[in-house]
Design a protein around this motif. Structure first.
Motif, PDB file in Angstrom:
ATOM      1  N   ARG A 476      29.238  79.913 -22.530  1.00  0.00           N
ATOM      2  CA  ARG A 476      28.955  79.158 -21.308  1.00  0.00           C
ATOM      3  C   ARG A 476      28.060  77.946 -21.604  1.00  0.00           C
ATOM      4  N   LEU A 477      27.049  78.128 -22.462  1.00  0.00           N
ATOM      5  CA  LEU A 477      26.176  77.004 -22.798  1.00  0.00           C
ATOM      6  C   LEU A 477      26.929  75.930 -23.569  1.00  0.00           C
ATOM      7  N   MET A 478      27.846  76.346 -24.444  1.00  0.00           N
ATOM      8  CA  MET A 478      28.625  75.366 -25.197  1.00  0.00           C
ATOM      9  C   MET A 478      29.577  74.585 -24.278  1.00  0.00           C
ATOM     10  N   ARG A 479      29.941  75.176 -23.125  1.00  0.00           N
ATOM     11  CA  ARG A 479      30.779  74.460 -22.163  1.00  0.00           C
ATOM     12  C   ARG A 479      29.966  73.518 -21.272  1.00  0.00           C
ATOM     13  N   GLY A 480      28.659  73.495 -21.473  1.00  0.00           N
ATOM     14  CA  GLY A 480      27.815  72.572 -20.723  1.00  0.00           C
ATOM     15  C   GLY A 480      27.153  73.162 -19.499  1.00  0.00           C
ATOM     16  N   GLU A 481      27.285  74.431 -19.243  1.00  0.00           N
ATOM     17  CA  GLU A 481      26.648  75.045 -18.086  1.00  0.00           C
ATOM     18  C   GLU A 481      25.133  75.115 -18.283  1.00  0.00           C
ATOM     19  N   THR A 482      24.421  75.050 -17.180  1.00  0.00           N
ATOM     20  CA  THR A 482      22.964  75.161 -17.204  1.00  0.00           C
ATOM     21  C   THR A 482      22.565  76.556 -16.738  1.00  0.00           C
ATOM     22  N   ILE A 483      21.970  77.304 -17.613  1.00  0.00           N
ATOM     23  CA  ILE A 483      21.550  78.677 -17.320  1.00  0.00           C
ATOM     24  C   ILE A 483      20.071  78.812 -17.693  1.00  0.00           C
ATOM     25  N   HIS A 513       8.922  74.456 -29.692  1.00  0.00           N
ATOM     26  CA  HIS A 513       8.527  75.831 -29.442  1.00  0.00           C
ATOM     27  C   HIS A 513       7.791  75.915 -28.109  1.00  0.00           C
ATOM     28  N   LEU A 514       8.124  76.928 -27.344  1.00  0.00           N
ATOM     29  CA  LEU A 514       7.496  77.125 -26.039  1.00  0.00           C
ATOM     30  C   LEU A 514       6.789  78.472 -26.030  1.00  0.00           C
ATOM     31  N   LEU A 515       5.512  78.461 -25.742  1.00  0.00           N
ATOM     32  CA  LEU A 515       4.723  79.678 -25.624  1.00  0.00           C
ATOM     33  C   LEU A 515       4.663  80.084 -24.161  1.00  0.00           C
ATOM     34  N   MET A 516       5.046  81.336 -23.857  1.00  0.00           N
ATOM     35  CA  MET A 516       5.133  81.823 -22.487  1.00  0.00           C
ATOM     36  C   MET A 516       5.947  80.862 -21.618  1.00  0.00           C
ATOM     37  N   PRO A 517       7.224  80.621 -21.955  1.00  0.00           N
ATOM     38  CA  PRO A 517       8.019  79.636 -21.200  1.00  0.00           C
ATOM     39  C   PRO A 517       8.208  80.062 -19.756  1.00  0.00           C
ATOM     40  N   PRO A 518       8.238  79.114 -18.821  1.00  0.00           N
ATOM     41  CA  PRO A 518       8.463  79.465 -17.402  1.00  0.00           C
ATOM     42  C   PRO A 518       9.900  79.923 -17.183  1.00  0.00           C
ATOM     43  N   LEU A 519      10.114  80.589 -16.051  1.00  0.00           N
ATOM     44  CA  LEU A 519      11.422  81.156 -15.766  1.00  0.00           C
ATOM     45  C   LEU A 519      12.488  80.096 -15.509  1.00  0.00           C
ATOM     46  N   ASP A 520      12.093  78.867 -15.141  1.00  0.00           N
ATOM     47  CA  ASP A 520      13.089  77.832 -14.882  1.00  0.00           C
ATOM     48  C   ASP A 520      13.467  77.066 -16.145  1.00  0.00           C
ATOM     49  N   THR A 521      13.064  77.571 -17.315  1.00  0.00           N
ATOM     50  CA  THR A 521      13.424  76.911 -18.573  1.00  0.00           C
ATOM     51  C   THR A 521      14.910  77.084 -18.837  1.00  0.00           C
ATOM     52  N   ALA A 522      15.609  75.983 -19.097  1.00  0.00           N
ATOM     53  CA  ALA A 522      17.046  76.031 -19.385  1.00  0.00           C
ATOM     54  C   ALA A 522      17.267  76.424 -20.843  1.00  0.00           C
ATOM     55  N   LEU A 523      18.182  77.336 -21.051  1.00  0.00           N
ATOM     56  CA  LEU A 523      18.479  77.808 -22.399  1.00  0.00           C
ATOM     57  C   LEU A 523      19.428  76.853 -23.107  1.00  0.00           C
ATOM     58  N   ARG A 524      19.363  76.867 -24.454  1.00  0.00           N
ATOM     59  CA  ARG A 524      20.237  76.046 -25.275  1.00  0.00           C
ATOM     60  C   ARG A 524      20.879  76.919 -26.353  1.00  0.00           C
ATOM     61  N   PRO A 525      22.038  76.542 -26.856  1.00  0.00           N
ATOM     62  CA  PRO A 525      22.629  77.287 -27.973  1.00  0.00           C
ATOM     63  C   PRO A 525      21.716  77.237 -29.194  1.00  0.00           C
TER      64      PRO A 525
END
Length: 582
Positions: A476-483, A513-525
């Motif tokens: 899904r991420l490779m197809r460009g979706e934002t999750i 690098h993100l320490l304690m990332p917030p829940l709205d952080t978008a994931l990447r492949p």
């Protein structure tokens, strides 16, 4: 090809060892049988017309075979003459002597320690060769090795043990491990033993040297560096010289329990909340960490100036705390106050200023002396902060009875460090980043995490967004979706509820690098996540990111058909119907 033939050569060595020990009895039996058969063919029998008849070699061999082995007796192919019967009597007594000698030698051989060790080694080699899943080679099954093996078993990881003490090897079979743990009673400093134990095995993922001898651990580190340079080696070293020698050979992880605790104490003196956060995250799985009071700043007393005492004094010097040392040795040249004596006596403690001190370290090599020091010091100063060193696990009941503020168990410190490195390599940079934050931030994170997950030590693991570990999310991420993290941390049982886990660290290939990332952080492949939570949450999170059916339900709320047939039927049912002709 050479490596594959080495276990076979070991097998042949055992076979020829048995033949060599049984050489004389076998030669005696063969000689007795040959003489008996030859004599029986030469002894004349009585024929039908009074003529002499002789047995053939076949009949003589057949008769002696079932007679000499006491299976039975019968005169075949015809009744014997007196000469033949006299010879048979002689042969029976000779065979009894031969078999008695052979069986006695065989029983002595079976009870031989060297043969038993050779057979056990061969059985161990076969067990290691059959392993088809990742395993860790654990050298030393003392208190630390036992903790490591138990923790690896709970983490669903295999282990292979080499221990020189036969009693400890026998304890492994009594443990209720989920998977068999191959164990060998041998000296782990031998490169040959390490090779038999799986060093160089394609599924060996690491070597852990936990013996109580620095020289043995150094030999293991050198052998690992030369024989399997790509394998990570975690080695225990209680002397600074040994640690320096290991580092010169490129050993990746060198663990000194006293140095580690001195670092922990320094953090606890400087940032108590950070210390408790680190202790909660790196504790042994299955245990509960209790909130304790932080070490106070002020005058301290250190009883025992050995290896442990040296590190404690260095940690307090780094925090500019006044220290008084109580030890039986002569005072060295230095700036510390020194009381020569025994810390178990009230006189020495009073002379060191125990009534004005804020804390005391009972750090001798004797558990009984340490308990005596702690009890006497608490009687003289009830508010004293007590750090108590425990050397042996067998004295756990005594240490549980005395309520110290901190109990230092070297075996647990090493186990914590090893598990933090082995289980999740991403935990190391995370802990390093935590140490760089201020006390207020650490206290807020500790409060937030423990309110959600409790004070039981959480399971810490890592997940990578790639095709192998999380195919559904990766596609899904490779197809460009934002999750975002919030989407994949939901429970399939209740979309409004979150899983009992938290993302501690997010590592990306571009060094972001993100320490304690917030829940709205978008994931990447390619992202790698470090999480802490409950075992059920770990399994649920793995399902969320691996299976398209589960991920689609989390993102859209739509429950897709589960099988291929149902998906085909659902697509067919969703097609628009053709217009009817008038």
């Amino acid at each position: 090809m050479t490596k594959r033939l080495q276990p076979l050569a070991r097998h042949h060595g055992i076979f020829f060892l048995i033949l060599r020990r049984l050489r004389a009895p076998l030669i005696l039996l063969i000689t007795i049988m040959a003489i008996s058969v030859l004599g029986l063919t030469l002894a004349p029998g009585t024929g039908e017309n009074g003529q002499a008849r002789y047995l053939s070699f076949f009949h003589a061999l057949y008769f002696m075979s079932y007679t000499a082995t006491t299976i039975g007796f019968g005169e075949i192919p015809y009744a014997f003459s007196d000469q033949q019967r006299l010879w048979v009597v002689f042969c029976i007594y000779m065979s009894v002597i031969g078999w008695t000698y052979t069986l006695g030698t065989l029983f002595a051989l079976l009870s031989d320690r060297s043969l038993q060790q050779a057979i056990a080694t061969q059985r161990f080699v076969r067990a290691v060769r059959r392993l088809r899943e990742p395993f860790y080679l654990v050298c030393g099954y003392g208190e630390t090795g036992r903790l490591i093996c138990n923790a690896l078993d709970r983490m669903r990881l295999r282990s292979v043990v080499v221990e020189i003490d036969e009693t400890k090897v026998g304890e492994i079979e009594l443990r209720s491990f989920a998977a068999d743990v191959p164990a060998l009673c041998a000296d782990a400093s031998s490169p040959e033993v390490l090779r038999y134990a799986g060093l160089g095995h394609p599924h060996c993922t690491g070597v852990i040297a936990l013996t109580d001898q620095d020289a043995t651990n150094l030999a293991i580190a050198i052998a690992t560096r030369l024989m399997a340079p790509k394998l990570p080696a975690l080695c225990r070293a209680e002397h600074r010289e040994t640690a320096a020698n290991m580092a010169s050979f490129g050993t990746r992880h060198i663990i000194n329990p006293f140095e580690r605790f001195s670092e922990t104490l320094a953090i606890a003196l400087h940032a108590p909340a950070a210390s408790q956060l680190l202790g909660w995250l790196t504790g042994l799985p299955g245990t509960t960490v209790e909130r304790h009071r932080s070490p106070p700043r002020g005058p301290w007393i250190v009883c025992g100036h050995g290896r442990f005492g040296h590190w404690m004094v260095d940690a307090m010097d780094a925090e500019s705390l006044p220290v008084t040392v109580i030890d039986r040795s002569e005072p060295p040249d230095g700036s510390h106050l020194w009381v020569q004596g025994d810390g178990t006596s009230a006189e020495a403690l009073l002379k060191a200023g125990v009534q004005q001190a804020t804390g005391i370290v009972a750090g001798t090599g004797s558990d009984i002396d340490n308990l005596s020091i702690a009890v006497t010091a608490r009687e003289l100063n009830p508010g004293l902060f007590v750090i108590l060193r425990q050397n042996h696990e067998a004295n756990q009941v005594l240490f549980d009875t005395f309520e110290s503020d901190i109990t230092v168990v070297p075996s647990e410190i090493i186990a914590h460090e090893c598990l933090a490195i082995l289980a999740t390599p991403l935990l190391v940079p995370f802990l390093r980043d935590i140490r760089g934050h201020d006390e207020t931030w650490c206290a807020a994170q500790l409060e937030r995490l423990t309110q959600r997950l409790g004070w039981a030590v959480p399971e810490v693991w890592s997940e990578r967004v790639n095709l192998r570990r999380s195919p559904a999310l990766y596609h899904r991420l490779m197809r460009g979706e934002t999750i975002t993290l919030d989407k994949v941390l939901r429970s399939t049982a209740d979309l409004g509820a979150r899983l009992d886990c938290e993302v501690l660290y997010l590592d990306r290939d571009d060094d972001d690098h993100l320490l304690m990332p917030p829940l709205d952080t978008a994931l990447r492949p390619g992202d790698e996540l470090l999480l802490a939570g409950r075992p059920r949450a770990r399994d649920a999170f793995a399902l969320n990111i691996a299976y398209e059916h589960t991920l689609e339900y989390l993102l859209s709320g739509e429950d897709l058909p589960g099988g291929w047939i149902w998906r085909r039927l659902s697509r067919r049912g969703a097609r628009p119907s053709k217009p009817q002709l008038p």
